[in-house]
Design a protein around this motif. Structure first.
Motif, PDB file in Angstrom:
ATOM      1  N   ALA A 232      25.424 -28.647 -29.731  1.00 18.95           N
ATOM      2  CA  ALA A 232      24.399 -27.630 -29.477  1.00 18.95           C
ATOM      3  C   ALA A 232      25.004 -26.609 -28.520  1.00 18.95           C
ATOM      4  O   ALA A 232      25.550 -26.987 -27.480  1.00 18.95           O
ATOM      5  N   ILE A 233      24.929 -25.333 -28.895  1.00 19.45           N
ATOM      6  CA  ILE A 233      25.517 -24.255 -28.092  1.00 19.45           C
ATOM      7  C   ILE A 233      24.497 -23.135 -27.940  1.00 19.45           C
ATOM      8  O   ILE A 233      23.838 -22.754 -28.917  1.00 19.45           O
ATOM      9  N   HIS A 234      24.380 -22.626 -26.721  1.00 20.07           N
ATOM     10  CA  HIS A 234      23.451 -21.533 -26.414  1.00 20.07           C
ATOM     11  C   HIS A 234      24.173 -20.674 -25.375  1.00 20.07           C
ATOM     12  O   HIS A 234      24.167 -20.987 -24.186  1.00 20.07           O
ATOM     13  N   VAL A 235      24.840 -19.606 -25.843  1.00 16.22           N
ATOM     14  CA  VAL A 235      25.693 -18.809 -24.955  1.00 16.22           C
ATOM     15  C   VAL A 235      25.668 -17.341 -25.377  1.00 16.22           C
ATOM     16  O   VAL A 235      25.514 -17.031 -26.560  1.00 16.22           O
TER      17      VAL A 235
ATOM     18  N   GLY B  52      38.397 -20.905 -15.401  1.00 16.04           N
ATOM     19  CA  GLY B  52      38.619 -22.274 -15.840  1.00 16.04           C
ATOM     20  C   GLY B  52      37.376 -22.785 -16.552  1.00 16.04           C
ATOM     21  O   GLY B  52      36.409 -22.049 -16.733  1.00 16.04           O
ATOM     22  N   GLU B  53      37.393 -24.035 -16.976  1.00 11.07           N
ATOM     23  CA  GLU B  53      36.260 -24.618 -17.680  1.00 11.07           C
ATOM     24  C   GLU B  53      35.646 -25.743 -16.860  1.00 11.07           C
ATOM     25  O   GLU B  53      36.310 -26.333 -16.014  1.00 11.07           O
ATOM     26  N   GLY B  54      34.391 -26.012 -17.148  1.00  7.95           N
ATOM     27  CA  GLY B  54      33.692 -27.134 -16.546  1.00  7.95           C
ATOM     28  C   GLY B  54      33.030 -27.922 -17.658  1.00  7.95           C
ATOM     29  O   GLY B  54      33.087 -27.526 -18.819  1.00  7.95           O
ATOM     30  N   CYS B  55      32.399 -29.038 -17.273  1.00  5.59           N
ATOM     31  CA  CYS B  55      31.809 -29.914 -18.286  1.00  5.59           C
ATOM     32  C   CYS B  55      30.699 -30.726 -17.642  1.00  5.59           C
ATOM     33  O   CYS B  55      30.858 -31.199 -16.520  1.00  5.59           O
ATOM     34  N   LEU B  56      29.590 -30.878 -18.362  1.00  7.04           N
ATOM     35  CA  LEU B  56      28.474 -31.666 -17.842  1.00  7.04           C
ATOM     36  C   LEU B  56      28.851 -33.133 -17.635  1.00  7.04           C
ATOM     37  O   LEU B  56      28.222 -33.821 -16.845  1.00  7.04           O
ATOM     38  N   SER B  57      29.881 -33.610 -18.332  1.00 12.93           N
ATOM     39  CA  SER B  57      30.324 -35.000 -18.175  1.00 12.93           C
ATOM     40  C   SER B  57      31.369 -35.163 -17.069  1.00 12.93           C
ATOM     41  O   SER B  57      31.797 -36.280 -16.797  1.00 12.93           O
ATOM     42  N   VAL B  58      31.800 -34.058 -16.470  1.00 13.21           N
ATOM     43  CA  VAL B  58      32.818 -34.110 -15.412  1.00 13.21           C
ATOM     44  C   VAL B  58      32.173 -33.559 -14.138  1.00 13.21           C
ATOM     45  O   VAL B  58      31.861 -32.378 -14.065  1.00 13.21           O
ATOM     46  N   ASP B  59      31.978 -34.442 -13.158  1.00 19.21           N
ATOM     47  CA  ASP B  59      31.249 -34.041 -11.950  1.00 19.21           C
ATOM     48  C   ASP B  59      32.057 -33.167 -10.998  1.00 19.21           C
ATOM     49  O   ASP B  59      31.500 -32.317 -10.325  1.00 19.21           O
ATOM     50  N   GLU B  60      33.367 -33.374 -10.965  1.00 14.18           N
ATOM     51  CA  GLU B  60      34.168 -32.565 -10.048  1.00 14.18           C
ATOM     52  C   GLU B  60      34.781 -31.367 -10.771  1.00 14.18           C
ATOM     53  O   GLU B  60      34.936 -31.386 -11.992  1.00 14.18           O
ATOM     54  N   ALA B  61      35.095 -30.326  -9.984  1.00 20.49           N
ATOM     55  CA  ALA B  61      35.773 -29.148 -10.553  1.00 20.49           C
ATOM     56  C   ALA B  61      37.239 -29.517 -10.772  1.00 20.49           C
ATOM     57  O   ALA B  61      37.871 -30.113  -9.899  1.00 20.49           O
TER      58      ALA B  61
ATOM     59  N   ARG C  95      43.077 -21.780 -25.233  1.00 17.01           N
ATOM     60  CA  ARG C  95      42.313 -21.973 -26.474  1.00 17.01           C
ATOM     61  C   ARG C  95      42.754 -20.913 -27.471  1.00 17.01           C
ATOM     62  O   ARG C  95      43.454 -19.974 -27.120  1.00 17.01           O
ATOM     63  N   HIS C  96      42.293 -21.026 -28.710  1.00 19.02           N
ATOM     64  CA  HIS C  96      42.536 -19.969 -29.694  1.00 19.02           C
ATOM     65  C   HIS C  96      41.610 -18.804 -29.375  1.00 19.02           C
ATOM     66  O   HIS C  96      40.439 -19.012 -29.048  1.00 19.02           O
ATOM     67  N   ALA C  97      42.114 -17.571 -29.498  1.00 19.04           N
ATOM     68  CA  ALA C  97      41.297 -16.385 -29.198  1.00 19.04           C
ATOM     69  C   ALA C  97      40.192 -16.189 -30.235  1.00 19.04           C
ATOM     70  O   ALA C  97      39.099 -15.745 -29.902  1.00 19.04           O
ATOM     71  N   ARG C  98      40.484 -16.520 -31.493  1.00 21.71           N
ATOM     72  CA  ARG C  98      39.508 -16.367 -32.574  1.00 21.71           C
ATOM     73  C   ARG C  98      39.546 -17.613 -33.460  1.00 21.71           C
ATOM     74  O   ARG C  98      40.627 -18.136 -33.741  1.00 21.71           O
ATOM     75  N   ILE C  99      38.371 -18.036 -33.882  1.00 21.62           N
ATOM     76  CA  ILE C  99      38.288 -19.211 -34.760  1.00 21.62           C
ATOM     77  C   ILE C  99      37.241 -18.978 -35.848  1.00 21.62           C
ATOM     78  O   ILE C  99      36.356 -18.147 -35.699  1.00 21.62           O
ATOM     79  N   THR C 100      37.378 -19.722 -36.933  1.00 24.18           N
ATOM     80  CA  THR C 100      36.342 -19.792 -37.961  1.00 24.18           C
ATOM     81  C   THR C 100      35.910 -21.252 -38.023  1.00 24.18           C
ATOM     82  O   THR C 100      36.753 -22.154 -38.131  1.00 24.18           O
ATOM     83  N   VAL C 101      34.601 -21.459 -37.915  1.00 26.74           N
ATOM     84  CA  VAL C 101      34.029 -22.805 -37.899  1.00 26.74           C
ATOM     85  C   VAL C 101      33.155 -22.994 -39.138  1.00 26.74           C
ATOM     86  O   VAL C 101      32.382 -22.103 -39.494  1.00 26.74           O
TER      87      VAL C 101
ATOM     88  N   ILE D 268      35.501 -19.975 -27.250  1.00 30.85           N
ATOM     89  CA  ILE D 268      35.941 -20.971 -26.255  1.00 30.85           C
ATOM     90  C   ILE D 268      34.940 -22.132 -26.188  1.00 30.85           C
ATOM     91  O   ILE D 268      35.325 -23.297 -26.190  1.00 30.85           O
ATOM     92  N   VAL D 269      33.654 -21.801 -26.160  1.00 28.37           N
ATOM     93  CA  VAL D 269      32.621 -22.839 -26.051  1.00 28.37           C
ATOM     94  C   VAL D 269      32.645 -23.742 -27.285  1.00 28.37           C
ATOM     95  O   VAL D 269      32.573 -24.976 -27.168  1.00 28.37           O
ATOM     96  N   PHE D 270      32.757 -23.156 -28.466  1.00 29.59           N
ATOM     97  CA  PHE D 270      32.819 -23.966 -29.688  1.00 29.59           C
ATOM     98  C   PHE D 270      34.029 -24.897 -29.658  1.00 29.59           C
ATOM     99  O   PHE D 270      33.917 -26.073 -30.027  1.00 29.59           O
ATOM    100  N   GLN D 271      35.178 -24.396 -29.217  1.00 30.10           N
ATOM    101  CA  GLN D 271      36.363 -25.254 -29.165  1.00 30.10           C
ATOM    102  C   GLN D 271      36.164 -26.395 -28.170  1.00 30.10           C
ATOM    103  O   GLN D 271      36.559 -27.535 -28.431  1.00 30.10           O
ATOM    104  N   HIS D 272      35.537 -26.115 -27.032  1.00 26.45           N
ATOM    105  CA  HIS D 272      35.259 -27.144 -26.019  1.00 26.45           C
ATOM    106  C   HIS D 272      34.375 -28.245 -26.617  1.00 26.45           C
ATOM    107  O   HIS D 272      34.678 -29.436 -26.467  1.00 26.45           O
ATOM    108  N   GLU D 273      33.305 -27.850 -27.295  1.00 22.88           N
ATOM    109  CA  GLU D 273      32.367 -28.841 -27.848  1.00 22.88           C
ATOM    110  C   GLU D 273      32.962 -29.589 -29.044  1.00 22.88           C
ATOM    111  O   GLU D 273      32.749 -30.792 -29.196  1.00 22.88           O
ATOM    112  N   ILE D 274      33.715 -28.895 -29.893  1.00 19.00           N
ATOM    113  CA  ILE D 274      34.365 -29.564 -31.034  1.00 19.00           C
ATOM    114  C   ILE D 274      35.415 -30.551 -30.524  1.00 19.00           C
ATOM    115  O   ILE D 274      35.576 -31.640 -31.081  1.00 19.00           O
TER     116      ILE D 274
END
Length: 184
Positions: free
Chosen positions: A74-77, A107-116, A123-129, A149-155
């Motif tokens: 689920a992505i909302h950005v 940089g990136e963060g993640c709800l499953s990673v508590d520390e920075a 990442r790839h600059a452009r993608i087709t999903v 970037i967000v799609f690549q993180h979640e995939i």
């Protein structure tokens, strides 16, 4: 309603497993899980709801993060020109990508990673999903910038990969040659 208590943390074995494909057409149970994931992401971006339920703001969530080893994201950005990219998807897969790379300046963060965890995540600059929507209908998305970037993180999550796996261990702030820096 999902809360931070439902999100498993770094080190949990489910985060390192390759998730199973969702059977199509999706079951009512899978649709409900995906709907609740999208509700969490949207709620986490609403200051009142986030404060009331102690939610960390997120722009994406993958099913393995709630200990469901299935390919759901689920992505909302917001992307360029404040265009909203709001997608709840089954079986997302990157079917093509640019050679050019990109990274978030912060940089990136993640709800499953508590520390920075400092460092740039190439990442790839452009993608087709290619993926399937909540009704099991196939969709194809061409993405660039922040949404890419967000799609690549979640995939990555549905493939057992964490964002920090991409950070250069010797030089965390290494900038890939000619990579696009995306401000966040």
């Amino acid at each position: 309603m999902l809360t931070m208590d439902d999100i498993i943390r770094d080190g949990h074995p489910t985060l390192r497993k390759v998730a199973d494909d969702v059977q199509l057409p999706p079951s009512e149970e899978d649709k409900q899980i995906l709907t609740s994931m999208m509700e969490f992401v949207q709620n986490s971006q609403n200051p009142e709801i986030a404060a009331k339920y102690n939610l960390r703001p997120g722009i994406g969530l993958a099913a393995p993060q709630i200990n469901v080893s299935k390919k759901m994201i689920a992505i909302h950005v917001l992307g360029d020109k404040d265009k909203l990219y709001s997608y709840a998807l089954f079986n997302p897969k990157i079917i093509s990508h640019s050679v050019e790379q990109a990274y978030l300046s912060s940089g990136e963060g993640c709800l499953s990673v508590d520390e920075a965890i400092p460092g740039f995540v190439p990442r790839h600059a452009r993608i087709t999903v290619r993926a399937y929507d909540i009704d099991g209908k196939e969709i194809q998305l061409r993405l660039k910038g922040m949404p890419a970037i967000v799609f690549q993180h979640e995939i990555d999550h549905v493939n057992g990969i964490m964002f920090y796996d991409h950070i250069n261990k010797q030089d965390p702030y290494f900038r890939p040659e000619n990579a696009l820096e995306i401000q966040r």
